[in-house]
Design a protein around this motif. Structure first.
Motif, PDB file in Angstrom:
ATOM      1  N   TYR A 114      37.601  47.857  45.056  1.00 30.58           N
ATOM      2  CA  TYR A 114      38.413  48.570  44.066  1.00 30.58           C
ATOM      3  C   TYR A 114      39.010  49.866  44.624  1.00 30.58           C
ATOM      4  O   TYR A 114      39.370  50.765  43.867  1.00 30.58           O
ATOM      5  N   SER A 115      39.141  49.949  45.933  1.00 29.03           N
ATOM      6  CA  SER A 115      39.547  51.210  46.552  1.00 29.03           C
ATOM      7  C   SER A 115      40.936  51.676  46.136  1.00 29.03           C
ATOM      8  O   SER A 115      41.227  52.869  46.143  1.00 29.03           O
ATOM      9  N   THR A 116      41.834  50.752  45.772  1.00 27.66           N
ATOM     10  CA  THR A 116      43.199  51.172  45.410  1.00 27.66           C
ATOM     11  C   THR A 116      43.385  51.370  43.912  1.00 27.66           C
ATOM     12  O   THR A 116      44.437  51.866  43.485  1.00 27.66           O
ATOM     13  N   GLN A 117      42.386  51.009  43.102  1.00 27.30           N
ATOM     14  CA  GLN A 117      42.614  51.038  41.655  1.00 27.30           C
ATOM     15  C   GLN A 117      42.890  52.449  41.130  1.00 27.30           C
ATOM     16  O   GLN A 117      43.773  52.638  40.299  1.00 27.30           O
ATOM     17  N   ALA A 118      42.151  53.430  41.627  1.00 27.01           N
ATOM     18  CA  ALA A 118      42.387  54.801  41.172  1.00 27.01           C
ATOM     19  C   ALA A 118      43.657  55.402  41.776  1.00 27.01           C
ATOM     20  O   ALA A 118      44.110  56.455  41.330  1.00 27.01           O
ATOM     21  N   LEU A 119      44.226  54.740  42.769  1.00 26.28           N
ATOM     22  CA  LEU A 119      45.391  55.282  43.477  1.00 26.28           C
ATOM     23  C   LEU A 119      46.717  54.745  42.962  1.00 26.28           C
ATOM     24  O   LEU A 119      47.773  55.113  43.490  1.00 26.28           O
ATOM     25  N   LEU A 120      46.693  53.889  41.959  1.00 21.23           N
ATOM     26  CA  LEU A 120      47.914  53.199  41.559  1.00 21.23           C
ATOM     27  C   LEU A 120      49.052  54.148  41.155  1.00 21.23           C
ATOM     28  O   LEU A 120      50.197  53.943  41.567  1.00 21.23           O
ATOM     29  N   ALA A 172      43.026  41.571  46.367  1.00 23.15           N
ATOM     30  CA  ALA A 172      41.647  41.562  46.857  1.00 23.15           C
ATOM     31  C   ALA A 172      40.764  40.694  45.976  1.00 23.15           C
ATOM     32  O   ALA A 172      39.909  39.943  46.468  1.00 23.15           O
ATOM     33  N   ALA A 173      40.969  40.785  44.656  1.00 23.86           N
ATOM     34  CA  ALA A 173      40.162  39.982  43.735  1.00 23.86           C
ATOM     35  C   ALA A 173      40.426  38.494  43.920  1.00 23.86           C
ATOM     36  O   ALA A 173      39.503  37.670  43.908  1.00 23.86           O
ATOM     37  N   VAL A 217      49.033  42.056  51.549  1.00 19.45           N
ATOM     38  CA  VAL A 217      48.480  41.033  52.438  1.00 19.45           C
ATOM     39  C   VAL A 217      47.143  41.497  53.022  1.00 19.45           C
ATOM     40  O   VAL A 217      46.173  40.723  53.079  1.00 19.45           O
ATOM     41  N   LEU A 218      47.083  42.739  53.449  1.00 22.26           N
ATOM     42  CA  LEU A 218      45.832  43.271  53.999  1.00 22.26           C
ATOM     43  C   LEU A 218      44.723  43.274  52.953  1.00 22.26           C
ATOM     44  O   LEU A 218      43.563  42.978  53.249  1.00 22.26           O
ATOM     45  N   ARG A 219      45.082  43.607  51.712  1.00 21.55           N
ATOM     46  CA  ARG A 219      44.078  43.615  50.652  1.00 21.55           C
ATOM     47  C   ARG A 219      43.573  42.201  50.352  1.00 21.55           C
ATOM     48  O   ARG A 219      42.388  42.001  50.071  1.00 21.55           O
ATOM     49  N   ALA A 220      44.462  41.199  50.416  1.00 18.51           N
ATOM     50  CA  ALA A 220      44.021  39.826  50.213  1.00 18.51           C
ATOM     51  C   ALA A 220      43.044  39.405  51.307  1.00 18.51           C
ATOM     52  O   ALA A 220      42.003  38.782  51.037  1.00 18.51           O
ATOM     53  N   LEU A 221      43.361  39.762  52.556  1.00 19.52           N
ATOM     54  CA  LEU A 221      42.458  39.457  53.667  1.00 19.52           C
ATOM     55  C   LEU A 221      41.127  40.183  53.500  1.00 19.52           C
ATOM     56  O   LEU A 221      40.058  39.640  53.829  1.00 19.52           O
ATOM     57  N   GLN A 222      41.187  41.393  52.983  1.00 14.93           N
ATOM     58  CA  GLN A 222      39.958  42.148  52.760  1.00 14.93           C
ATOM     59  C   GLN A 222      39.095  41.481  51.692  1.00 14.93           C
ATOM     60  O   GLN A 222      37.864  41.409  51.829  1.00 14.93           O
ATOM     61  N   LEU A 275      31.809  33.411  39.363  1.00 15.26           N
ATOM     62  CA  LEU A 275      32.358  34.547  40.105  1.00 15.26           C
ATOM     63  C   LEU A 275      33.856  34.367  40.364  1.00 15.26           C
ATOM     64  O   LEU A 275      34.643  35.304  40.231  1.00 15.26           O
ATOM     65  N   ALA A 276      34.263  33.154  40.733  1.00 17.65           N
ATOM     66  CA  ALA A 276      35.676  32.895  40.983  1.00 17.65           C
ATOM     67  C   ALA A 276      36.499  33.122  39.722  1.00 17.65           C
ATOM     68  O   ALA A 276      37.560  33.773  39.752  1.00 17.65           O
ATOM     69  N   ALA A 277      36.020  32.596  38.581  1.00 12.74           N
ATOM     70  CA  ALA A 277      36.731  32.796  37.317  1.00 12.74           C
ATOM     71  C   ALA A 277      36.766  34.263  36.945  1.00 12.74           C
ATOM     72  O   ALA A 277      37.792  34.786  36.454  1.00 12.74           O
ATOM     73  N   TYR A 278      35.676  34.945  37.184  1.00 12.35           N
ATOM     74  CA  TYR A 278      35.525  36.363  36.853  1.00 12.35           C
ATOM     75  C   TYR A 278      36.560  37.209  37.594  1.00 12.35           C
ATOM     76  O   TYR A 278      37.266  38.025  36.987  1.00 12.35           O
ATOM     77  N   TYR A 279      36.688  36.983  38.893  1.00 10.35           N
ATOM     78  CA  TYR A 279      37.643  37.796  39.651  1.00 10.35           C
ATOM     79  C   TYR A 279      39.079  37.331  39.484  1.00 10.35           C
ATOM     80  O   TYR A 279      40.009  38.130  39.641  1.00 10.35           O
ATOM     81  N   LEU A 280      39.291  36.078  39.127  1.00  8.85           N
ATOM     82  CA  LEU A 280      40.640  35.672  38.738  1.00  8.85           C
ATOM     83  C   LEU A 280      41.044  36.391  37.457  1.00  8.85           C
ATOM     84  O   LEU A 280      42.203  36.775  37.277  1.00  8.85           O
ATOM     85  N   GLY A 281      40.074  36.575  36.553  1.00  9.74           N
ATOM     86  CA  GLY A 281      40.340  37.350  35.344  1.00  9.74           C
ATOM     87  C   GLY A 281      40.696  38.781  35.657  1.00  9.74           C
ATOM     88  O   GLY A 281      41.589  39.376  35.020  1.00  9.74           O
ATOM     89  N   ASN A 282      40.033  39.376  36.638  1.00  6.37           N
ATOM     90  CA  ASN A 282      40.359  40.731  37.057  1.00  6.37           C
ATOM     91  C   ASN A 282      41.799  40.814  37.555  1.00  6.37           C
ATOM     92  O   ASN A 282      42.554  41.726  37.202  1.00  6.37           O
ATOM     93  N   SER A 283      42.189  39.840  38.358  1.00  6.57           N
ATOM     94  CA  SER A 283      43.546  39.811  38.878  1.00  6.57           C
ATOM     95  C   SER A 283      44.569  39.595  37.763  1.00  6.57           C
ATOM     96  O   SER A 283      45.592  40.278  37.683  1.00  6.57           O
ATOM     97  N   LEU A 284      44.260  38.638  36.891  1.00  6.86           N
ATOM     98  CA  LEU A 284      45.158  38.331  35.786  1.00  6.86           C
ATOM     99  C   LEU A 284      45.322  39.536  34.864  1.00  6.86           C
ATOM    100  O   LEU A 284      46.443  39.897  34.478  1.00  6.86           O
ATOM    101  N   GLY A 285      44.209  40.163  34.508  1.00  5.53           N
ATOM    102  CA  GLY A 285      44.271  41.308  33.613  1.00  5.53           C
ATOM    103  C   GLY A 285      45.009  42.478  34.213  1.00  5.53           C
ATOM    104  O   GLY A 285      45.823  43.130  33.536  1.00  5.53           O
ATOM    105  N   GLY A 286      44.740  42.753  35.487  1.00  6.97           N
ATOM    106  CA  GLY A 286      45.416  43.871  36.128  1.00  6.97           C
ATOM    107  C   GLY A 286      46.918  43.683  36.171  1.00  6.97           C
ATOM    108  O   GLY A 286      47.691  44.605  35.861  1.00  6.97           O
ATOM    109  N   THR A 287      47.365  42.488  36.530  1.00  2.00           N
ATOM    110  CA  THR A 287      48.801  42.230  36.643  1.00  2.00           C
ATOM    111  C   THR A 287      49.479  42.194  35.278  1.00  2.00           C
ATOM    112  O   THR A 287      50.507  42.851  35.058  1.00  2.00           O
ATOM    113  N   LEU A 288      48.912  41.418  34.326  1.00  2.00           N
ATOM    114  CA  LEU A 288      49.512  41.331  33.001  1.00  2.00           C
ATOM    115  C   LEU A 288      49.471  42.680  32.277  1.00  2.00           C
ATOM    116  O   LEU A 288      50.437  43.064  31.605  1.00  2.00           O
TER     117      LEU A 288
END
Length: 437
Positions: A63-69, A90-91, A139-144, A377-390
């Motif tokens: 979550y290193s970039t979340q506070a930096l948005l 990353a999620a 891309v770097l965050r996805a690899l991370q 866990l996969a569903a959980y972090y897909l939810g994180n990605s979905l929620g953040g973007t939407l």
């Protein structure tokens, strides 16, 4: 960020969602002396400290970039939706990689996979501050995220294999504490450093901390004495995963994890934007301090087991959904005290719902518990990605009420899933009553 037992997890922790197989939980040779780490032993202390550091590094980075948005948006001229991709990528990477990486740990060993994971993720973190644009950073965050999948997939298996049952609860508790502290401190540190020196230095500070945690993990982690390598069987893995996806109850639990995390991802991704904008006008550093509310999750997780004992699983889920929804509504007025109170309720409701759902996965799966927990866990972090973007896109289009609408929609769907489960359970009980008589 198990399966976690209710009341154990204070951070949305992948480590708390990945269960080792029952076979791996104890040495197979019953005639041999039990060499697992006992309470008070030097080996246990080293194990606890090592995995505390691993958990800390995982969530420092995730979550290193979340506070930096807001700072990223200003520097790179990005919309909130575009900037949120740095969190979502990353999620998604972690969600997609957790199952195959957990299979690798069965072949190459828990310690080897965890070491490779934490150092690879820290190495990518050192490169992030030099990213010239959004595409490179994403891309770097996805690899991370892919690199980080090696830790939650194997940490709990390592503990179950190497730690004596009498010390297992405390060892897991300290690992989860590392998850929680990492999730909070990563956001706080990066946000506050960015407030004074810019987002690149915010990312650099997290990279240095995570590298130190990686070194501490490698130095402290004891040699595995009970791991037995086995072959990777993709066909068997696919059969297990497919059977879990066809299980209606597990499917509902996966959906609940996704929906609760959709709310959490939307709120915590966007709240920083709201606080630095009018009418609040907080600084970047001060706005990032909202992540201290994370400590509410520690309390909510600790009491969730007792609440579930009184209200039952579905009753506790209804309470979590109601608490989260009430918190969302409280954040609508332009009042900082109400916004903070609402955030407290959202956080408490989220952690309660997450603890109930994640713990239920382990109890529901009759085989392949590690894979069932990895699917959660996969569903959980897909939810994180979905929620953040939407949530970020809705904020860009309609302001904070748009983000709240996205989150409330997720809670309405979660209530529907829970209600369906309640009706289904009552119908099943009614069918059994004539037989009982």
């Amino acid at each position: 960020m198990p399966p976690a037992t209710s009341g154990a997890s204070a951070e949305p922790s992948p480590g708390a969602l990945t269960s080792p197989s029952p076979v791996a939980a104890a040495p197979t040779d019953t005639a041999a002396p039990d060499l697992r780490h006992l309470p008070g032993s030097r080996g246990l202390r080293r194990t606890q400290l090592a995995l505390f550091g691993a958990g800390l590094a995982t969530f420092l980075l995730l979550y290193s970039t979340q506070a930096l948005l807001p700072a990223l948006s200003a520097s790179l001229r990005l919309t909130p939706g575009q900037a949120s991709l740095t969190v979502s990528a990353a999620a998604i990477g972690l969600a997609l990689a957790v199952i195959p990486v957990s299979a690798l740990s069965e072949r190459y060993g828990r310690t080897a996979v965890m070491t490779a994971s934490v150092f690879a993720a820290a190495a990518i973190a050192l490169v992030l501050p030099f990213a010239p644009d959004l595409t490179t950073l994403t891309v770097l965050r996805a690899l991370q995220g892919i690199a980080l999948a090696g830790l939650p997939a194997t940490a709990m298996a390592y503990l179950a294999e190497e730690v004596h049952p009498t010390a297992l609860a405390s060892a897991m508790g300290l690992y989860v504490a590392g998850n929680s502290i990492g999730g909070m401190s990563g956001r706080l540190v990066s946000g506050m450093v960015a407030g004074s020196f810019g987002w690149r230095w915010g990312l650099a500070s997290v990279a240095i901390l995570s590298l130190l945690c990686a070194v501490a993990f490698r130095v402290l982690i004891p040699r595995a004495r009970h791991f037995r390598p086995g072959p990777i069987n993709p066909a068997a893995l696919l059969r297990t995963v497919t059977s879990h996806l066809r299980n209606p109850l597990l499917g509902r639990l996966f959906a609940l994890g996704l929906l609760f995390m959709t709310v959490f991802g939307a709120v915590y991704t966007v709240m920083g934007y709201r606080l630095v904008a009018a009418p609040f006008g907080l600084s970047q550093g001060l706005a990032s301090s909202i992540f201290a509310v994370y400590v509410v999750g520690t309390f909510a997780s600790a009491v969730s087991a007792r609440v579930t004992g009184r209200l039952g699983r579905r009753g506790t889920l209804y309470l979590a959904i109601g608490t989260t929804s009430a918190g969302l509504l409280l954040t609508l007025p332009a009042s900082l005290p109400l916004a903070l109170l609402g955030l407290v309720l959202i956080t408490a409701g989220f952690f309660t719902g997450h603890c109930v759902a994640s713990a239920s996965v382990g109890r529901t799966a009759t085989h392949g518990r590690a894979q069932a927990s990895a699917l959660y866990l996969a569903a959980y972090y897909l939810g994180n990605s979905l929620g953040g973007t939407l949530g970020a896109d809705a904020y860009h289009s309609a302001g904070w009420p748009g983000t709240v609408l996205v989150a409330l929609t997720a809670m309405v769907l979660a209530a529907g899933v829970t209600l369906y489960g309640t009706v289904h359970a009552r119908a099943a009980s009614a069918r059994l009553l004539p037989t009982a008589r």
